[in-house]
Structures are given as C-alpha cells and as structure tokens.
Design a protein around this motif. Structure first.
Motif, short mmCIF file in Angstrom:
data_model
loop_
_atom_site.label_atom_id
_atom_site.label_comp_id
_atom_site.label_asym_id
_atom_site.label_seq_id
_atom_site.Cartn_x
_atom_site.Cartn_y
_atom_site.Cartn_z
N GLY B 344 19.95 18.99 21.84
CA GLY B 344 19.51 17.63 21.63
C GLY B 344 19.42 17.25 20.16
O GLY B 344 18.95 16.17 19.84
N LYS B 408 21.43 11.13 27.83
CA LYS B 408 20.05 11.18 27.35
C LYS B 408 19.90 10.49 26.00
O LYS B 408 18.96 9.74 25.78
CB LYS B 408 19.60 12.63 27.22
CG LYS B 408 19.10 13.23 28.51
CD LYS B 408 18.62 14.63 28.24
CE LYS B 408 18.27 15.36 29.53
NZ LYS B 408 18.01 16.76 29.27
N THR B 409 20.84 10.79 25.09
CA THR B 409 20.75 10.16 23.77
C THR B 409 20.84 8.65 23.90
O THR B 409 20.09 7.92 23.24
CB THR B 409 21.89 10.63 22.84
OG1 THR B 409 22.41 11.83 23.32
CG2 THR B 409 21.41 10.73 21.43
N ARG B 412 17.68 7.29 25.03
CA ARG B 412 16.67 7.30 23.97
C ARG B 412 16.86 6.11 23.04
O ARG B 412 15.90 5.46 22.63
CB ARG B 412 16.75 8.61 23.19
CG ARG B 412 15.61 8.77 22.23
CD ARG B 412 15.38 10.19 21.83
NE ARG B 412 16.58 11.01 21.95
CZ ARG B 412 16.60 12.31 21.73
NH1 ARG B 412 15.52 12.94 21.41
NH2 ARG B 412 17.70 13.00 21.83
N SER B 415 15.68 3.04 24.78
CA SER B 415 14.22 2.99 24.90
C SER B 415 13.58 2.66 23.56
O SER B 415 12.52 2.04 23.50
CB SER B 415 13.72 4.32 25.46
OG SER B 415 12.67 4.81 24.69
N LEU B 416 14.24 3.06 22.47
CA LEU B 416 13.69 2.74 21.15
C LEU B 416 13.92 1.27 20.82
O LEU B 416 13.07 0.61 20.21
CB LEU B 416 14.36 3.60 20.07
CG LEU B 416 13.88 5.05 19.99
CD1 LEU B 416 14.67 5.79 18.92
CD2 LEU B 416 12.40 5.11 19.69
N ALA B 445 14.83 11.55 32.91
CA ALA B 445 14.70 11.58 31.44
C ALA B 445 13.24 11.51 31.04
O ALA B 445 12.81 12.17 30.09
CB ALA B 445 15.49 10.43 30.83
N VAL B 450 12.49 13.21 27.36
CA VAL B 450 13.49 12.65 26.45
C VAL B 450 13.03 11.29 25.95
O VAL B 450 13.15 10.97 24.77
CB VAL B 450 14.85 12.52 27.17
CG1 VAL B 450 15.88 11.90 26.25
CG2 VAL B 450 15.31 13.87 27.65
N ILE B 451 12.52 10.49 26.86
CA ILE B 451 12.01 9.18 26.45
C ILE B 451 10.57 9.04 26.91
O ILE B 451 10.13 9.70 27.85
CB ILE B 451 12.85 8.02 27.03
CG1 ILE B 451 13.07 8.23 28.53
CG2 ILE B 451 14.16 7.89 26.31
CD1 ILE B 451 13.74 7.08 29.20
N ASP B 452 9.88 8.18 26.22
CA ASP B 452 8.49 7.93 26.57
C ASP B 452 8.44 6.55 27.19
O ASP B 452 8.41 5.55 26.48
CB ASP B 452 7.65 8.01 25.29
CG ASP B 452 6.23 8.40 25.62
OD1 ASP B 452 5.95 8.61 26.83
OD2 ASP B 452 5.42 8.47 24.70
N SER B 464 9.12 0.77 27.84
CA SER B 464 8.87 1.85 26.89
C SER B 464 7.42 1.81 26.44
O SER B 464 6.88 0.74 26.20
CB SER B 464 9.76 1.70 25.66
OG SER B 464 11.07 1.49 26.05
#
Lengths: 278, 535
Positions: B344, B408-409, B412, B415-416, B445, B450-452, B464
């Motif tokens: 990752g 996954k990336t 992320r 989600s950001l 995920a 991986v993400i919140d 998120s």
C-alpha cells in the motif's frame, strides 16, 4: 510386471463411482488402498512398473473425488498430497492424467475455503511460472481458472460475483468445497458490515448476506451479537470500544498516562545507547 | 546500457577489488603469475591459520575469469605443483593426469607479447603478493632444485605432494575454465568429483575454497538443467556443513539450494528449507544479500509483505554497489517495488531516476503510476503491454494481485476528496462492474482500514469521517522511534563487525599519561574560565 488384479479392481471402482454408489466405492477404496500399500505404491518411486503407477494414480484420483463426495475435506487433502508425487516427480514417466487439472483446481479451492491464502498463492505461483510446455495454458483451464477468479473477486470485495460463480462450478465436486467457502464469505461480509454501517434494515441485510428468507438472517444476526429491534426491523451494530465517543474521555486519560510512561522509557533507552556510543 | 538486463546471478557479486580499475593496456596480465600469487596466499593461510588469506586468494577469481583461463598457464604450475615423475602417492597421480586431460581442452594462450617488467603488478594487492613471493624462498628450506626462482613459495614445502588446499584451488580454476569455455558437461562431472574429494578430506582450512567449488557445481547443474539430480547432493552437503560448523559453505549451499528450488518452481520446498535452517550470521554480505533476496521472494508469494519488504530492503543494502552488480541490483528492486506497492506504499520517485535502474524499471514505473492515481485502466494497459516482461522477471502473479490495491488507492482518493459521494458515482469512477459490488467493496475497504468512512444504505452513499490532525497523535513519535532504532541497530552491528589484529599494540602507559595530562589541562582551562566569569 503390471498387476492385472489392480487394474480390474480399478475398473470396478470406477464403475461404482460413476454410478454414484458411494458406499460401494468406499468399500472398494479401502480394499484397494491395502493393495496399494502391499505393492509399495503408496510411496511410489521410479522403479515401480509404469502401468502400475498409472493405475495407482487413477485409484488415488477416484479416492480424492470420493472423499469430496462424502464431504471429507481432510481425506481429500491426504489424497492430493499423495497425488502430488505422481504429478510432479513421476510426470516424465507417465502419460499426463486428464484429471490432474480438476484435482489441482480442487486443491486450490480447498486452500481458499479454509482461508490458507498463503498456500493458495504458493501453489498458484508454482502453476503460473511452470516451464512445462504442456502447462503453458494451465491458467486458462476452466478447472484452474474458477478458483483463481473466485479468489480475485473475494480479495476485491466483489462478493456478488463470487456468489454467482458458485452456480457455474465446473464439476460437482467443486460444489462441496464451495459450500464451505460460502460460509466464510458470509462471515466476511458480516464483519465488513459491522464496521461500515451504523444500522441496516433486516430485509436489506438478508439480501446482502445472500439469505433466502429473513428469519435466517435474523438468526445469523443474533449469533453475531447484533442488536435487532423487532418493531422497526432494523439491525444496529454494536460499535467496538475504540471509536465509541462515550468512553473516549476516560480512555484518553489512561492512554495519556501510558504514553508518558512509554515516552520516558524510550528517552531513557536512547540515553543509555548514547552513553554506550560516546 | 548493454548489460542492463543481464540475469542477476550471472553477475558475480564480489566487492570490487582495486583490480577492477586496472587498465589492460597499461599492465599486461600474466595469468600464471597471478595464479602463483594466489597459491602463495593459500599456503600462507594454512601456515598462519588465517582463513582471511584464502578469502583474499579467492577474491580475484572474478578478475581471473575476465581473462580467459588458458591451458598454457596451467601447464607449468601443474608440472611443478604435482611434481610429475617424483610423485609416488597413488592418489595424486590420477588427479594429475585427469587435470592434464581437462586442461588440454582449454584454449591455448592468447600469445601476448610479454615484456619482462610486466610481471610487476600495479595493484597494491598483487604487489604485496609479489614481495611475499620473493621473500618466501628464504623461509622454505626444503626446496629441491628450483625450476624457477619463485617456485617453492607457491608449490609448497613438501615437494612430493601438493597441499590439499592448493590442489583444490587449482581444481577450482580448472572447473571455472571449463565452464567459461562452454565445456559445462565436463566441468559438472569434475566439480562433482572435487566435491566428493573435499568431503573426504574434511579440512577446516578448506572451507572457503569448498564453498566456491559447490557454488560452481550448482551453477553447472543449472546450466545443464540437471538440477533435480544435483539437489540430493547439495542437501547432503548442507547438512554435513551444518554439523561441521562450516558456516561459509553452509551459506553458499543454502543459496544454491534456494536458487535450485526457485528454478524448479518449488516454492513450497524453498519455504520448508528456510524454516528448517538458521542463517549463519557470519556469512559475508554477498551471500546474505542473496539469501535475503530469496527469502523476500518466498515471503512475497506467501503474502507476508511486511516481512518480504524488510528482507528485500536489507538485500539492497547488503548488495554491492549498483555499478558492480547491476543485474542483482535491478532484480531486487523490481521485487522491492512490487512488494512496496502491495503493502500500500508508493515507492519514491527518485528510485526510478537512478542511472542503473532507469531503463530496467520502465514497465514497473508505469504500474506504479497507475497504482498511485488509482487508475484501473492504465494499470490494465501497463500490465498487458509488459506481460511478457513481467513473466520473465517472475513478478507477473505478484502484479496481478495489485489489482485490488489499485481499487483501494482510488477509493482512498475519493474518500479524501469527497465528504459524501453516492455509491453509483464510485462505481462509475472506478469502472466497476456493478453497483451492488461497489457497496461490498467499499464496506470491505472500511473494514480493512483503507478508508475512514461510513456507508449509508438507505440513501446509497458513502460518508467520509473527518480526519483528525496527524500531529496530534503519536504517529510522528513512532516513526522517529523506528528510525532511531534502525540507526542504533546499524551502529551496534558495525561495532560488532570491526576486526582488530590479534597481537595489536597495547595501549601504551605513556599514552594514557598523556591523555590524563591533557584532561587536566582542559579542566584547568575550564576552571580559569569559570574564575573569569566571576568577575
């Protein structure tokens, strides 16, 4: 000298298995295994007669399928281990077996269904990098591709794809292992849901968990300790204590204490190290 | 770079001796003198019980290999070393004849015009050897009818039979010579004989040379594709080496076996071997680097990425400098990058700018770019374009596993960037097959950390959660801690690795007097300063 008796017995065994006469197959197998042990074919070497080896291999292959038919995964793994010798070390003596790929695929699946992912990948790596010319397309073989694709969709999280793949199993023996795998998948999904959702209606939950009716889902939820309110028919998931806001205050202080201790300890360690260096 | 893609292990991993810079036109190379000098070293090693000298003799094996090992150089040495005619021991005679027979298949000398003065070597190493060689005749008294001035020094004291070590060293050279002249079949058989010979001798002083012999034995077997046949021999030798605490040979054999298993794709067995052995800590850096590389690969196959990452990182650090062994450096980096991606992380951009790596890593660079931005399509095209290359490198199946890392990336990033986004949009952005699956993927995920975020099922969106301030947590401290620990470990290891001469000068009493006086001076000066401060 090829053993005629073994060959005829294999024939009757094959017939019994093809008839789906499982008890008869089981009996035959027990007799044959003793015969194999007597002939020294359970631990074969290159000195054994070629035809005998081929017969022994077929017997073991039937045995592997039979053990799956009676849902004995452990026995299957034993057969598979014995067959590895035939497939790997004696492959140059024997004609390639048509059942090799289904057995390999099943072995992959059995690794997957018991979540021994590292073994799964080790085996896959062995298959995919093989220099053997006849195995050049082995990854495109339907028997091998099925578990490989299943694993890929599981890793990705495409559980619907994995679930649907079940109906496309290339051999009936695959279904036995797939059954066990589905339980694993369901638990996997459930653990995802506990983290990702705050609440979930029962109807949706049973659909997402691939249950046929809601009562099964309710029972499953109870087993995992989910809160279910019968009036609204909604699952609420108990949060783990780490991110619950209610207890954060008290926990933070004790955490702080630990932090300070850890910091001091580390600082002292550095000091001793520095002392040693200077 | 011409040899950019040369296979790793073909490149000898030797720490570059100063010979590497030697220019052939300045100093003509005299093979026989060089071998003689090495024999002197071997003899001195036995006399002084100092295995380091043998290691030194072996170190310039690569240099010798660069020049063709030709038959003429061996002839004189053989004649003198084995004392043709006077030799009466039954063991040596066949060996001698055998050697002669083998040597006859080597090419003749390239006939360089050799000046008398060319014997003097420019390298410091060789010069010191020559000095030793010149000085040695004075020490050895038993020499009989010296053929040459320097003969006794390298031919040994007991004129009738050569030292076993010297004998095996010559055999080693012959093996290498045969191999380089595409006479692998003969080299293999001879190496096998020599290995058996070494086993029967069981001399500790031979460990270094024995390791080399086994290395070339394994290499021959590999070239001949007779690895299966060689495996039991290597395994037996490994257990014997372990029982004899022969760490050098152990290290070499473990690596040979691992390579053997990897070539036959028996990763299972490789893993079992690794779990059964303990790596001898005293093994040299080149061997350790090899071992770590193989170990890293095994761990990567088993999905144990963090352990694999650590192994490969250490392999890079222990490997010789990039320009000395570019093949190894490149191969390790290929795996290193893939494993880092699988963990990752994104490898640093500067890695791809290094001159040795730039060209070799282009396919990997494209993969990294695709993973970095989470672009599934770019990933797929890069994978398809370079599939054959990845297959050749043995990284293909590892890269296939990267697919879900790309997802996954991408998740992320989304989600950001969004505080709330509908599942349908995610599905479209990631080119996923169905919206249903998107929900599962997002949920997974979240579970994997991986993400919140949170999924709202009724409204069908992903929300998120706010990200806290990273510097408010103890994350920076942990990072610092890891780095400091690493530095400490490095320091401790380098202290342990230092060697001191056995009978080095003891700290002089006078010196300590001096030190004490100086300390007193300093103290006085401090005192005065303090006094001055008072005013």
């Amino acid at each position: 000298m090829p053993d005629q008796k073994l060959a005829t017995q294999l024939h009757t065994l094959q017939q019994a298995y093809d008839r789906n006469d499982l008890p008869a197959t089981g009996k035959q197998l027990t007799v044959l295994k003793v015969a194999l042990a007597r002939a020294g074919l359970l631990f074969p070497s290159q000195e054994n007669d070629k035809e005998d080896l081929a017969v022994a291999r077929s017997i073991l292959e039937v045995g592997a399928f039979y053990s799956l038919a009676i849902k004995d995964v452990k026995a299957f793994e034993r057969y598979e281990a014995m067959l590895t010798v035939y497939y790997r070390d004696l492959s140059h003596l024997l004609p390639p077996s048509p059942l090799r790929r289904p057995i390999l695929g099943l072995a992959l699946l059995s690794h997957l269904s018991t979540s021994r992912i590292s073994q799964f990948h080790t085996m896959l790596e062995e298959l995919s990098t093989t220099s053997n010319t006849e195995d050049a397309d082995i990854l495109n073989d339907v028997y091998i591709r099925w578990p490989v694709e299943l694993e890929r969709s599981l890793m990705e999280g495409s559980y619907t794809k994995a679930w649907r793949a079940k109906s496309r199993a290339p051999r009936k023996e695959y279904e036995v292992l797939a059954e066990g795998l589905m339980g694993t998948i369901r638990n996997d999904i459930a653990s995802c849901h506990e983290k990702a959702y705050q609440s979930l209606p029962l109807a949706e939950a049973s659909r997402l968990l691939f249950f046929n009716n809601e009562s099964e889902a309710a029972e499953f939820g109870q087993q995992r300790g989910w809160n279910f309110s019968p009036t609204t028919k909604v699952f609420t998931f108990p949060k783990s204590s780490t991110d619950a806001s209610g207890v954060e205050g008290s926990e933070a202080t004790s955490g702080d204490q630990l932090e300070k201790r850890g910091l001091v300890r580390k600082a002292l360690e550095y000091a001793t190290e520095l002392e040693a260096i200077v | 770079m011409a040899n950019a893609d040369k296979k790793t292990e073909d490149v000898e991993m030797k720490d570059a001796a100063p010979e590497a810079e030697k220019k052939p036109e300045v100093v003509p190379f005299a093979l026989d003198k060089e071998i003689q000098a090495n024999l002197v070293l071997v003899h001195r090693a036995i006399d002084s019980l100092e295995p380091r000298l043998t290691a030194r003799a072996l170190r310039n094996l690569t240099t010798l290999r660069k020049h063709t090992l030709h038959a003429d150089a061996f002839k004189d040495i053989l004649a003198t070393l084995y004392q043709k005619g006077t030799c009466q021991t039954f063991l040596n005679l066949p060996i001698h004849q055998q050697l002669e027979k083998l040597i006859s298949s080597l090419p003749a000398a390239p006939k360089p015009e050799q000046a008398e003065g060319s014997i003097e070597k420019s390298t410091s190493n060789a010069t010191s050897m020559d000095v030793d060689a010149a000085a040695a005749p004075a020490q050895t008294g038993e020499k009989t009818a010296p053929v040459k001035e320097k003969r006794p020094a390298w031919a040994g004291r007991a004129a009738s039979e050569p030292l076993p070590e010297a004998d095996v060293y010559i055999r080693l050279l012959v093996i290498v010579g045969l191999m380089d002249n595409k006479n692998v079949e003969q080299a293999y058989e001879f190496a096998k004989d020599t290995a058996a010979h070494i086993q029967s001798l069981n001399r500790r002083s031979m460990d270094h040379i024995a390791a080399k012999v086994y290395f070339y034995f394994a290499r021959c077997a590999e070239l001949l594709k007779r690895e299966e046949e060689a495996r039991p021999l290597l395994l037996a030798a490994q257990s014997t080496a372990f029982l004899r605490h022969d760490e050098d040979l152990q290290a070499t054999l473990i690596n040979c076996l691992l390579r053997n298993y990897f070539n036959s794709h028996l990763y299972d067995q490789a893993d079992k071997l690794v779990s059964k052995i303990t790596w001898p800590e005293s093994a040299g850096n080149p061997q350790s680097a090899r071992y770590l590389f193989y170990l890293g690969r095994v761990r990567a196959i088993q999905l144990n990425y963090s352990s694999s990452h650590e192994c490969l990182l250490n392999a890079v650090r222990r490997a010789p400098a990039a320009h000395v062994a570019p093949g190894f450096y490149q191969t390790v980096h290929k795996f290193f990058i893939v494993v880092e991606l699988l963990m990752g992380d994104i490898p640093e951009r500067s890695l791809f700018r290094q001159p040795v790596l730039r060209k070799a890593l282009v396919p990997y660079f494209q993969i990294v770019q695709a993973v970095r931005v989470g672009d599934l399509e770019a990933f797929q095209t890069a994978l398809n374009n370079h599939a054959s290359r990845f297959h050749a490198d043995g990284t293909y199946s590892l890269i296939l596993r990267l697919r879900h890392n790309v997802i996954k990336t991408a998740l992320r990033m989304i989600s950001l960037a969004y505080s709330r986004i509908s599942l349908k949009d995610i599905c479209l952005k990631l080119h996923l097959d169905s919206e249903e699956d998107t929900e599962y993927i997002v949920a997974k995920a979240i579970r994997d950390g991986v993400i919140d975020a949170e999924v709202d099922h009724e409204n069908g969106w992903m929300k998120s959660t706010e990200v806290g301030d990273l510097y408010g947590t103890d994350e920076p401290r942990k990072r610092f801690q890891a780095r400091i620990d690493y530095c400490n470990q490095l320091h401790n290891e380098s202290v342990k690795a230092m060697r001191y001469p056995l009978n080095g000068p003891k700290p002089d009493l006078e010196d300590s007097e001096l030190v004490r006086e100086r300390q007193l001076d300093i103290e006085q000066a401090l005192q005065e300063m303090d006094d001055e401060d008072m005013f």
